[in-house]
Each structure stands twice: as C-alpha cells, then as structure tokens.
Enzyme design. Sequence first.
Site, PDB file in Angstrom:
ATOM      1  N   HIS A 150      22.802  92.997  34.519  1.00  0.00           N
ATOM      2  CA  HIS A 150      23.222  94.085  35.407  1.00  0.00           C
ATOM      3  C   HIS A 150      24.014  93.579  36.628  1.00  0.00           C
ATOM      4  O   HIS A 150      25.011  94.181  37.014  1.00  0.00           O
ATOM      5  CB  HIS A 150      21.979  94.876  35.863  1.00  0.00           C
ATOM      6  CG  HIS A 150      22.268  96.270  36.288  1.00  0.00           C
ATOM      7  ND1 HIS A 150      21.365  97.296  36.147  1.00  0.00           N
ATOM      8  CD2 HIS A 150      23.351  96.833  36.863  1.00  0.00           C
ATOM      9  CE1 HIS A 150      21.893  98.423  36.600  1.00  0.00           C
ATOM     10  NE2 HIS A 150      23.097  98.158  37.049  1.00  0.00           N
ATOM     11  N   LEU A 166      34.545 106.977  25.761  1.00  0.00           N
ATOM     12  CA  LEU A 166      33.920 107.754  26.841  1.00  0.00           C
ATOM     13  C   LEU A 166      32.437 107.946  26.547  1.00  0.00           C
ATOM     14  O   LEU A 166      32.056 108.355  25.444  1.00  0.00           O
ATOM     15  CB  LEU A 166      34.620 109.110  26.995  1.00  0.00           C
ATOM     16  CG  LEU A 166      34.163 109.912  28.213  1.00  0.00           C
ATOM     17  CD1 LEU A 166      35.359 110.552  28.931  1.00  0.00           C
ATOM     18  CD2 LEU A 166      33.156 110.991  27.851  1.00  0.00           C
ATOM     19  N   GLY A 167      31.623 107.607  27.526  1.00  0.00           N
ATOM     20  CA  GLY A 167      30.177 107.755  27.371  1.00  0.00           C
ATOM     21  C   GLY A 167      29.578 108.524  28.532  1.00  0.00           C
ATOM     22  O   GLY A 167      30.276 108.868  29.496  1.00  0.00           O
ATOM     23  N   LEU A 168      28.286 108.754  28.441  1.00  0.00           N
ATOM     24  CA  LEU A 168      27.571 109.464  29.505  1.00  0.00           C
ATOM     25  C   LEU A 168      26.899 108.458  30.434  1.00  0.00           C
ATOM     26  O   LEU A 168      26.095 107.643  29.984  1.00  0.00           O
ATOM     27  CB  LEU A 168      26.493 110.373  28.886  1.00  0.00           C
ATOM     28  CG  LEU A 168      25.586 111.084  29.899  1.00  0.00           C
ATOM     29  CD1 LEU A 168      26.373 112.102  30.726  1.00  0.00           C
ATOM     30  CD2 LEU A 168      24.421 111.765  29.188  1.00  0.00           C
ATOM     31  N   GLY A 169      27.230 108.520  31.718  1.00  0.00           N
ATOM     32  CA  GLY A 169      26.547 107.691  32.711  1.00  0.00           C
ATOM     33  C   GLY A 169      25.220 108.325  33.090  1.00  0.00           C
ATOM     34  O   GLY A 169      25.117 109.550  33.169  1.00  0.00           O
ATOM     35  N   TYR A 189      17.439 102.300  36.491  1.00  0.00           N
ATOM     36  CA  TYR A 189      17.685 103.714  36.792  1.00  0.00           C
ATOM     37  C   TYR A 189      16.391 104.532  36.737  1.00  0.00           C
ATOM     38  O   TYR A 189      16.353 105.678  37.187  1.00  0.00           O
ATOM     39  CB  TYR A 189      18.728 104.334  35.845  1.00  0.00           C
ATOM     40  CG  TYR A 189      20.088 103.664  35.854  1.00  0.00           C
ATOM     41  CD1 TYR A 189      20.485 102.854  36.918  1.00  0.00           C
ATOM     42  CD2 TYR A 189      20.983 103.841  34.794  1.00  0.00           C
ATOM     43  CE1 TYR A 189      21.726 102.219  36.913  1.00  0.00           C
ATOM     44  CE2 TYR A 189      22.230 103.226  34.794  1.00  0.00           C
ATOM     45  CZ  TYR A 189      22.590 102.406  35.848  1.00  0.00           C
ATOM     46  OH  TYR A 189      23.820 101.798  35.838  1.00  0.00           O
ATOM     47  N   GLN A 241      31.759  99.577  16.942  1.00  0.00           N
ATOM     48  CA  GLN A 241      32.782 100.282  17.718  1.00  0.00           C
ATOM     49  C   GLN A 241      32.145 101.172  18.771  1.00  0.00           C
ATOM     50  O   GLN A 241      31.258 101.968  18.461  1.00  0.00           O
ATOM     51  CB  GLN A 241      33.613 101.169  16.793  1.00  0.00           C
ATOM     52  CG  GLN A 241      34.440 100.369  15.809  1.00  0.00           C
ATOM     53  CD  GLN A 241      35.274 101.270  14.930  1.00  0.00           C
ATOM     54  OE1 GLN A 241      34.860 102.382  14.590  1.00  0.00           O
ATOM     55  NE2 GLN A 241      36.457 100.814  14.577  1.00  0.00           N
ATOM     56  N   PRO A 256      32.482 104.208  21.380  1.00  0.00           N
ATOM     57  CA  PRO A 256      33.312 105.343  21.813  1.00  0.00           C
ATOM     58  C   PRO A 256      33.744 105.140  23.266  1.00  0.00           C
ATOM     59  O   PRO A 256      32.924 104.773  24.114  1.00  0.00           O
ATOM     60  CB  PRO A 256      32.373 106.554  21.685  1.00  0.00           C
ATOM     61  CG  PRO A 256      31.313 106.116  20.724  1.00  0.00           C
ATOM     62  CD  PRO A 256      31.150 104.638  20.937  1.00  0.00           C
ATOM     63  N   ASP A 266      25.104 105.389  28.512  1.00  0.00           N
ATOM     64  CA  ASP A 266      24.958 104.171  29.310  1.00  0.00           C
ATOM     65  C   ASP A 266      23.681 104.252  30.143  1.00  0.00           C
ATOM     66  O   ASP A 266      23.522 105.154  30.960  1.00  0.00           O
ATOM     67  CB  ASP A 266      26.163 104.008  30.247  1.00  0.00           C
ATOM     68  CG  ASP A 266      26.067 102.705  31.005  1.00  0.00           C
ATOM     69  OD1 ASP A 266      26.463 101.669  30.439  1.00  0.00           O
ATOM     70  OD2 ASP A 266      25.561 102.706  32.153  1.00  0.00           O
ATOM     71  N   LYS A 284      20.711  97.610  30.508  1.00  0.00           N
ATOM     72  CA  LYS A 284      20.990  96.451  31.365  1.00  0.00           C
ATOM     73  C   LYS A 284      19.712  95.771  31.852  1.00  0.00           C
ATOM     74  O   LYS A 284      18.720  96.441  32.158  1.00  0.00           O
ATOM     75  CB  LYS A 284      21.811  96.896  32.589  1.00  0.00           C
ATOM     76  CG  LYS A 284      22.986  97.788  32.212  1.00  0.00           C
ATOM     77  CD  LYS A 284      23.907  98.126  33.352  1.00  0.00           C
ATOM     78  CE  LYS A 284      24.860  99.230  32.935  1.00  0.00           C
ATOM     79  NZ  LYS A 284      24.321 100.583  33.105  1.00  0.00           N
TER      80      LYS A 284
END
Length: 317
Positions: free
Chosen positions: A110, A15-18, A48, A11, A13, A43, A77
């Site tokens: 990606h 809402l996540g942190l970008g 990045y 599962q 969540p 994420d 990704k």
Amino acid sequence: MNKLQFNNNTQMPILGLGTWKSAPGEVYTAVKEAVKMGYRHIDCAAIYGNEKEIGQALSELQQEGVVKREELWITSKLWNNNHGKANVVPALKQTLADLQLEYLDLYLIHWPVAFKHEIPGAKKAEDYLSLEEQPIADTWLGMEEAVKLGLSKNIGVSNFSVLKLKSLMEVASIKPEMNQVELHPYFQQNELVEYCQSNGIHITAYSPLGSSDRPAGLKKEDEPILLEDKNIEAIATQKGVSIAQVILAWVAQRGISVIPKSVNPSRLQQNLNAAEIRLTEDEMQQMAAINKNRRYVDGKFWEVPGGPYTATNVWDE
Ligand code: A2P
C-alpha cells in the site's frame, strides 16, 4: 470496456470501483449496485476497514448468479504494519477471509512506509521502521510467495516513486506489474507514467475526482476543487457529459486504470459510462494543459518528530 493486459494473461477492466472512504454499511449496497450495473473491478484495502462488508456483497452476488468469481477483478493492499517477508501471506489470508475469496487478482504494497507489526496505527517515531530496518526487497519476497501459493494472481505496489520502482525492479524475481498512485488533471504524473509505461508497469489512478470526501485532517483550506474546474466544465458542456466523466475518460484514454469512489447509484452509473467516452486529440491536449502538479494526498501525515519518513523521502522529490 478496455482492459489492461497482465503477463499471466489476466486482464483488468480499466475502470473499477474505489472503496476508500466508503463507510461500512454504505459500501455493501454500493458494491451490490455497482456489480449489477456492470462493474467488474473493485479496488479494496485492508486499512479501509470495510473488506468484510465488501466480502458479504461479493458472496451474495455470486450466490444470486449475478457474476462468477472469474469475471471479477479484485485488488487489495498490504497495510504498513505487515511489511516483512513473514507477515505478507498471513495479512493476505486475513484479507481473503474478509472478502470471502480464494484468491485476489492483484495485491499491492500500500505504501513504501513500514510500521512495527504490532502497531497498525503508528503515531510516534518508535512506532515506525525505516526502509533500512525493513527493506521493501524483503517485503517483496512475501509478495512473491503469495503468487507462488496462488493467493494472488498478480502483485504490485502503490505510492511508489520512479526511484523506488527502479530499486525494486533490480531485485524482484516477479516484477511489479502495477503502481497505484494519485493521478488526476491537477496531478498528471507525466514522468512516472512515462517510466512505468516503458517498463511494463501498469498504473492505477486513485483520487481521480480529487477525493473531496477526504477526512478533514487530510485537507487544506486553499485547495483548488477539481470538480469545479472551468476548463473541464467547458469540455463537458460541449460533449453533453459531466465534469467527472471527462476526467475519467481522460485517465482511461492515457491507458491508465481509474477507480472513482461512489456510494450513490446515479454517480456509479455515470462513472461506469465514462469508460466509453472518447476525447478528441484537441480535448486531450486541453486536459494536459491544466496540470498544476498538485497532490491532494500529500504524504505529510507520515511525518512525526524524529521519525524516519518525510513527504520528501516518501515521494523522492
Ligand atoms: P459519492 O460517493 O457521494 O458519489 P475520488 O474517487 O477522487 O476519491 O472522489 C470521490 C468523491 O467524489 C466522493 O465524494 C464521491 O461522492 C464523489 N463522486 C463520485 N462520482 C462522482 C460524480 N460522477 N460526480 C460528482 N461527484 C462524484
């Protein structure tokens, strides 16, 4: 917080942190703060350039007893130069080493864009491989291998059109369970959402707040500024919340995962709280009405003279 259900009973969540655009140095503190305040979904992506710092933060959070690995949802990704069956698992192993993890919860292709393996930053036509030369179906075999090896619990894609998803669904033994795309009130992606939600593919919304911290080369002068929208501001004022919170609540209420980026503690908290805000039916309709079909991340950066990619063939529009 609501969670999205995956086929193997894991599962995510909602809402996540970008972490796109979160500089090394800043992202370490942001991840530590975020997890301490209750974020459980982060994420990431190899391109990045900050997975090592995120790994350091995640490792310390576990050692300090703040969180257990199984309580976290970590996405990463595959970058464009690692398309092709043989390249996927080694690229994923590098990401796992950087993140100091044994497995990912979700690994995504990606972009539907391939570079030659030895060229991570393609600039000219010869640096690219077309999708005829390097088919997505072949890359997907590597993604499926990653699941079989236990290196990622789930697999999916990012920046895929309905057309590309349909082709992939025809050949995939393990179906893609996620498509991460740009999605916000000015680019609502109704057709894609409809297709994905009726075919068991979840969606994650990137750039939900309009990514105004994008590099200058990815910006246009006449861009409308999402976080200054007057209609959203009216809803926000009436509810006593911020414009960003209305946007995040609206995405989550459509059953779509959302990954706002922030490196600022009070905005991190504000964004996390947004997952608990409910919009009325009328507010949802007002939000639906402000769609401009306007991308901020337009894909034109893949266009080089004589190269195989155009914004049109990337998005199939
Ligand atoms: P900061 O990191 O300083 O908080 P997106 O998620 O669409 O990529 O947008 C990220 C941008 O939005 C960053 O510039 C980030 O700045 C800013 N931001 C994140 N959360 C909020 C918020 N709650 N209110 C205003 N701006 C925000």
